[in-house]
Design a protein around this motif. Structure first.
Motif, PDB file in Angstrom:
ATOM      1  N   GLY A 124     -19.839   5.405  -4.446  1.00 20.48           N
ATOM      2  CA  GLY A 124     -18.442   4.634  -4.530  1.00 20.48           C
ATOM      3  C   GLY A 124     -17.528   4.707  -3.109  1.00 20.48           C
ATOM      4  N   ASN A 125     -17.740   5.715  -2.383  1.00 21.26           N
ATOM      5  CA  ASN A 125     -16.863   5.703  -1.163  1.00 21.26           C
ATOM      6  C   ASN A 125     -17.555   4.996  -0.093  1.00 21.26           C
ATOM      7  N   SER A 126     -18.755   4.930  -0.058  1.00 22.02           N
ATOM      8  CA  SER A 126     -19.384   4.030   1.115  1.00 22.02           C
ATOM      9  C   SER A 126     -19.213   2.400   0.629  1.00 22.02           C
ATOM     10  N   LEU A 127     -19.502   2.126  -0.552  1.00 18.46           N
ATOM     11  CA  LEU A 127     -19.027   0.685  -0.951  1.00 18.46           C
ATOM     12  C   LEU A 127     -17.639   0.532  -0.787  1.00 18.46           C
ATOM     13  N   GLN A 128     -16.658   1.581  -0.955  1.00 21.68           N
ATOM     14  CA  GLN A 128     -15.141   1.268  -0.870  1.00 21.68           C
ATOM     15  C   GLN A 128     -14.826   0.973   0.730  1.00 21.68           C
ATOM     16  N   GLN A 129     -15.688   1.576   1.488  1.00 24.20           N
ATOM     17  CA  GLN A 129     -15.524   1.517   2.889  1.00 24.20           C
ATOM     18  C   GLN A 129     -15.799  -0.082   3.417  1.00 24.20           C
ATOM     19  N   VAL A 130     -17.024  -0.564   2.913  1.00 26.66           N
ATOM     20  CA  VAL A 130     -17.374  -1.871   3.170  1.00 26.66           C
ATOM     21  C   VAL A 130     -16.451  -2.879   2.784  1.00 26.66           C
ATOM     22  N   MET A 131     -15.978  -2.628   1.364  1.00 19.26           N
ATOM     23  CA  MET A 131     -14.812  -3.690   0.978  1.00 19.26           C
ATOM     24  C   MET A 131     -13.478  -3.643   1.813  1.00 19.26           C
ATOM     25  N   LYS A 132     -13.103  -2.447   2.258  1.00 18.24           N
ATOM     26  CA  LYS A 132     -11.956  -2.191   3.041  1.00 18.24           C
ATOM     27  C   LYS A 132     -12.090  -2.890   4.401  1.00 18.24           C
ATOM     28  N   ARG A 133     -13.359  -2.912   5.071  1.00 14.19           N
ATOM     29  CA  ARG A 133     -13.437  -3.538   6.262  1.00 14.19           C
ATOM     30  C   ARG A 133     -13.340  -5.039   5.783  1.00 14.19           C
ATOM     31  N   LEU A 134     -13.899  -5.518   4.913  1.00 14.51           N
ATOM     32  CA  LEU A 134     -13.873  -7.018   4.742  1.00 14.51           C
ATOM     33  C   LEU A 134     -12.522  -7.577   4.502  1.00 14.51           C
ATOM     34  N   PHE A 135     -11.589  -6.615   3.821  1.00 13.18           N
ATOM     35  CA  PHE A 135     -10.382  -7.049   3.497  1.00 13.18           C
ATOM     36  C   PHE A 135      -9.483  -6.965   4.812  1.00 13.18           C
ATOM     37  N   ARG A 136      -9.616  -6.231   5.696  1.00 11.26           N
ATOM     38  CA  ARG A 136      -9.037  -6.168   7.126  1.00 11.26           C
ATOM     39  C   ARG A 136      -9.398  -7.256   7.889  1.00 11.26           C
ATOM     40  N   LYS A 137     -10.605  -7.532   7.794  1.00 15.49           N
ATOM     41  CA  LYS A 137     -11.342  -8.609   8.685  1.00 15.49           C
ATOM     42  C   LYS A 137     -10.644  -9.866   8.161  1.00 15.49           C
ATOM     43  N   ALA A 138     -10.249  -9.947   6.850  1.00 15.55           N
ATOM     44  CA  ALA A 138      -9.694 -11.116   6.351  1.00 15.55           C
ATOM     45  C   ALA A 138      -8.234 -11.261   6.673  1.00 15.55           C
ATOM     46  N   GLY A 139      -7.516 -10.267   7.122  1.00 19.13           N
ATOM     47  CA  GLY A 139      -6.338 -10.150   7.394  1.00 19.13           C
ATOM     48  C   GLY A 139      -5.269  -9.863   6.267  1.00 19.13           C
ATOM     49  N   LEU A 140      -5.843  -9.334   5.019  1.00 23.10           N
ATOM     50  CA  LEU A 140      -5.368  -9.073   3.997  1.00 23.10           C
ATOM     51  C   LEU A 140      -4.181  -7.850   4.149  1.00 23.10           C
ATOM     52  N   PRO A 141      -3.206  -7.682   3.378  1.00 23.05           N
ATOM     53  CA  PRO A 141      -2.146  -6.563   3.633  1.00 23.05           C
ATOM     54  C   PRO A 141      -2.827  -5.217   3.237  1.00 23.05           C
TER      55      PRO A 141
END
Length: 198
Positions: A124-141
């Motif tokens: 769960g934690n490693s997948l969460q990190q992948v998602m977080k990286r993509l959110f930041r790359k997309a410039g999301l809040p």
């Protein structure tokens, strides 16, 4: 949005996220992950726990529904998840086709549905990190997190007029009070409901 809650993405924000996913590494995998989160409201740990056989039937086609097993559920209850959303189905089918091509004869239906860069199952934690990286790359809040998909799923169902008991079942909540916390007060919706009472 209340402080401390994951932000619900707008349609434009989700489209921006998916444009980033499409040009990053592992686009098929990450698109399927995002669709399971935002289109079905699955928890990140539930997504990480899925096996290919959970979503793929013996004939190689996608199932109409699958079960989150209680051992992988936060509430320790089995839950039916319906694969009726066409965007989710299309994304999952594209990913499974890609996975068959990559794995070749090593394709195994009992393998984890999603694998890390090293070929291991996600936690769960490693997948969460992948998602977080993509959110930041997309410039999301900053308030956009792996829980935003789940919150958005519930909020859209409630805003569309789906009764809270049904939403509770789809979310896998052990009681309706948990589901009620996802209901944001929408003045436009309240006005429409009040206009239809009599």
């Amino acid at each position: 949005m209340r402080e401390g809650k994951a932000k619900v993405l707008t349609g434009e924000e989700f489209a921006r996220l998916m444009r980033v996913v499409a040009v990053e590494m592992y686009p098929e995998r990450n698109a399927a992950i995002m669709h399971l989160s935002f289109g079905l409201g699955l928890r990140v740990g539930e997504i990480a726990s899925l096996r290919i056989t959970d979503v793929m039937a013996d004939d190689g086609n996608l199932r109409d529904h699958f079960q989150i097993k209680k051992c992988n559920s936060k509430t320790k209850q089995n839950r039916e998840v319906f694969l009726s959303n066409t965007k989710v189905r299309k994304s999952l089918a594209a990913y499974l086709d890609h996975r068959r091509d990559i794995d070749g004869i090593a394709f195994n239906v009992n393998a984890p549905l999603f694998k890390t860069q090293k070929g291991m199952a996600f936690t769960g934690n490693s997948l969460q990190q992948v998602m977080k990286r993509l959110f930041r790359k997309a410039g999301l809040p900053e308030q956009v997190s792996s829980h935003s998909g789940r919150r958005g799923f519930a909020t859209k169902l409630i805003s569309s007029g789906v009764d809270i008991k049904s939403v509770s079942v789809l979310m896998g909540h052990s009681n309706i009070s948990q589901t009620a916390s996802y209901a944001e007060t929408n003045p436009v919706m309240l006005q429409q409901v009040a206009a239809q009472v009599l």
